[in-house]
Design a protein around this motif. Structure first.
Motif, PDB file in Angstrom:
ATOM      1  N   THR A 194       0.764  -1.177  -0.042  1.00 27.28           N
ATOM      2  CA  THR A 194      -0.047   0.142   0.019  1.00 27.28           C
ATOM      3  C   THR A 194       0.794   1.437  -0.095  1.00 27.28           C
ATOM      4  O   THR A 194       1.930   1.281   0.660  1.00 27.28           O
ATOM      5  N   CYS A 274       2.882   0.619   3.450  1.00 25.02           N
ATOM      6  CA  CYS A 274       3.580   1.914   3.315  1.00 25.02           C
ATOM      7  C   CYS A 274       2.446   3.063   3.321  1.00 25.02           C
ATOM      8  O   CYS A 274       3.071   4.162   3.626  1.00 25.02           O
ATOM      9  N   ALA A 275       1.219   2.871   3.094  1.00 26.45           N
ATOM     10  CA  ALA A 275       0.403   3.991   2.940  1.00 26.45           C
ATOM     11  C   ALA A 275       0.270   4.812   4.368  1.00 26.45           C
ATOM     12  O   ALA A 275       0.316   4.038   5.567  1.00 26.45           O
ATOM     13  N   ASP A 279      -6.411   7.561  10.313  1.00 27.13           N
ATOM     14  CA  ASP A 279      -6.614   6.435  11.503  1.00 27.13           C
ATOM     15  C   ASP A 279      -8.127   6.732  11.763  1.00 27.13           C
ATOM     16  O   ASP A 279      -8.803   5.902  12.395  1.00 27.13           O
ATOM     17  N   ASP A 306      -7.534  -0.893  11.117  1.00 28.99           N
ATOM     18  CA  ASP A 306      -6.167  -1.024  10.877  1.00 28.99           C
ATOM     19  C   ASP A 306      -5.857  -2.187   9.811  1.00 28.99           C
ATOM     20  O   ASP A 306      -5.907  -3.531  10.347  1.00 28.99           O
ATOM     21  N   ILE A 307      -5.432  -1.844   8.651  1.00 25.20           N
ATOM     22  CA  ILE A 307      -5.316  -2.726   7.414  1.00 25.20           C
ATOM     23  C   ILE A 307      -3.982  -3.695   7.934  1.00 25.20           C
ATOM     24  O   ILE A 307      -4.272  -4.889   7.650  1.00 25.20           O
ATOM     25  N   GLY A 322       5.601  -3.116   8.219  1.00 28.00           N
ATOM     26  CA  GLY A 322       4.781  -1.998   8.269  1.00 28.00           C
ATOM     27  C   GLY A 322       5.773  -0.906   8.690  1.00 28.00           C
ATOM     28  O   GLY A 322       6.978  -1.033   8.674  1.00 28.00           O
ATOM     29  N   PHE A 323       5.056   0.498   8.613  1.00 36.09           N
ATOM     30  CA  PHE A 323       5.807   1.450   8.691  1.00 36.09           C
ATOM     31  C   PHE A 323       5.521   2.307  10.066  1.00 36.09           C
ATOM     32  O   PHE A 323       4.266   2.081  10.305  1.00 36.09           O
ATOM     33  N   ALA A 324       6.204   3.090  10.667  1.00 36.96           N
ATOM     34  CA  ALA A 324       6.082   4.031  11.763  1.00 36.96           C
ATOM     35  C   ALA A 324       6.519   5.265  11.639  1.00 36.96           C
ATOM     36  O   ALA A 324       7.693   5.353  11.282  1.00 36.96           O
TER      37      ALA A 324
END
Ligand code: CTP
Length: 400
Positions: A194, A274-275, A279, A306-307, A322-324
């Motif tokens: 994403t 990555c999208a 929220d 939360d995908i 995932g990204f943060a």
């Protein structure tokens, strides 16, 4: 060993002044060990002679669908299947249009239609012809069918104008051929990714959004593709071109992104989120444009699913990344996020006034996984994406 030993490349030459560079391309491919056969369109013959290309490739050049001697030696369908890769260089605007239409009105279009092997085009044309919506629509059609588009470069043109439309240099094309034909570490691996922001509508003209440009996600899609993966990209609204060979689904809202991901996730081996998914979304979406009647306006928001967490919680989940975005303590918070969502890897970037992140061409990441971490220093997002893909490959292989 030369890097294209044993590879068979069919070079298609169409009518344009850049055709003189096709001679150099054929020479460079041959120098790398490839066996090269050349097919020219009738218009290409106005710019370069078959004799030149025959001398450089070592084989007679084919120009007609109805040449009995050639057909007897190797039929056109056979020729289309003979190649490991077909490269059209230069690809004129007319040729792109005919290819997009699926025409088979000469030998080269017929070969392209009959092929089952990868096809790449290196467009070359006047910059206005390239920018024309008709050409851009043809390009989008070709890319959506998995055809790679290499270039064009921007710069001064033979016609005296300046802009994008110059054929990519033969050296660069040769490198792309090598990359395309070498089996990357993710060959045969399906990746779903994403990217970009989501837009959550308030009324027909307004939305809640964020500043994600999609650059990191699109760079990752390109790097994953270059590593040999089959990449499917689900993208929020961005103004970026689809990387060559990547399948793209456009969505707007978080719910649409979730839907698109859930439809495709069963087939994938790796999921990269990555999208910058919103929220929250407005609880009610006004049917008409909201008028400015009140002094204050309250919009109530509700949580979006939360995908990433949902994918990670599937019965047999893919390898998840995932990204943060953190303003401090990236390693600590990223490890926490990784454990909470039960994902395999989290790439954290520091955001804030001084840091990289949204809307920039550069970024730095701290990547964490179970029992390990690695800092990827500030660099161009394309470079950073390549480094991150190396880490993904390492961890994916250890998990399989
Ligand atoms: N993500 C997602 N679906 C959402 C929200 C986030 O898939 N509805 C994914 C993002 O693509 C990203 C990761 O989850 O990979 C980000 O996680 P999140 O907890 O939203 O990170 P932050 O936005 O940094 O969270 P917080 O504001 O809670 O720190």
């Amino acid at each position: 060993m030369s890097r294209l030993d044993g590879k068979r490349i069919l070079v298609g030459v169409t009518g344009g002044i850049a055709a003189y560079k096709s001679a150099e391309l054929v020479r460079l491919l041959g120098k790398q060990g490839a066996e090269v056969r050349v097919v020219m369109t009738a218009a290409a013959g106005e710019f370069i002679t078959p004799m030149t290309l025959q001398a450089l490739s070592g084989y007679p050049v084919r120009q007609s669908l109805f040449d009995q001697a050639h057909e007897a030696a190797m039929g056109h369908i056979e020729l289309a299947r003979w190649a490991d890769l077909i490269l059209i260089a230069p690809a004129s605007a007319d040729f792109m249009a005919r290819l997009a239409q699926g025409m088979a009105d000469d030998l080269l279009t017929t070969l392209c239609l009959a092929r089952t092997v990868p096809l790449a085009i290196a467009p070359a044309m006047n910059q206005a012809m390239w920018a024309n919506p008709a050409t851009q629509a043809n390009l989008a059609t070709l890319q959506s069918r998995g055809i790679d588009c290499w270039g064009p470069d921007a710069g001064s043109q033979a016609c005296g104008e300046v802009g994008p439309g110059r054929m990519l240099e033969p050296e660069a094309q040769t490198e792309l051929v090598i990359a395309r034909l070498s089996a990357g570490p993710l060959q045969g691996v399906k990746v779903l990714l994403t990217a970009g922001p989501t837009r959550e509508p308030i009324d027909p003209v307004r939305y809640v959004g964020n500043r994600s440009s999609g650059k990191m996600g699109f760079s990752l899609a390109r790097a994953l593709r270059e590593a040999g993966a089959d990449v499917s990209l689900v993208s929020g609204p961005v103004s970026l071109a689809t990387p060559a060979g990547v399948k793209r689904t456009d969505v707007e809202t978080a719910l649409q992104m979730r839907q698109a991901v859930l439809e495709q996730v069963v087939e994938c081996d790796i999921f990269v989120a990555c999208a910058a998914v919103a929220d929250y979304r407005p609880r009610e979406v006004a049917g008409q444009k909201i008028k400015k009647q009140q002094e204050q306006l309250e919009i109530r928001l509700e949580r979006n699913p939360d995908i990433l967490a949902e994918v990670a919680a599937l019965e047999s989940p893919p390898f998840t990344v995932g990204f943060a975005a953190e303003t401090d303590k990236p390693i600590e918070y990223a490890q926490q996020k990784r454990k909470n969502k039960r994902v395999n890897m989290v790439a954290a970037n520091l955001v804030g006034a001084e840091q990289g992140g949204f809307e920039r061409d550069e970024n730095a990441l701290t990547v964490v996984w179970e029992g390990g971490q690695q800092a990827l220093p500030m660099s161009d997002k394309g470079e950073l994406a390549k480094r991150l893909v190396e880490l993904i490959v390492e961890q994916y292989e250890q998990n399989n």
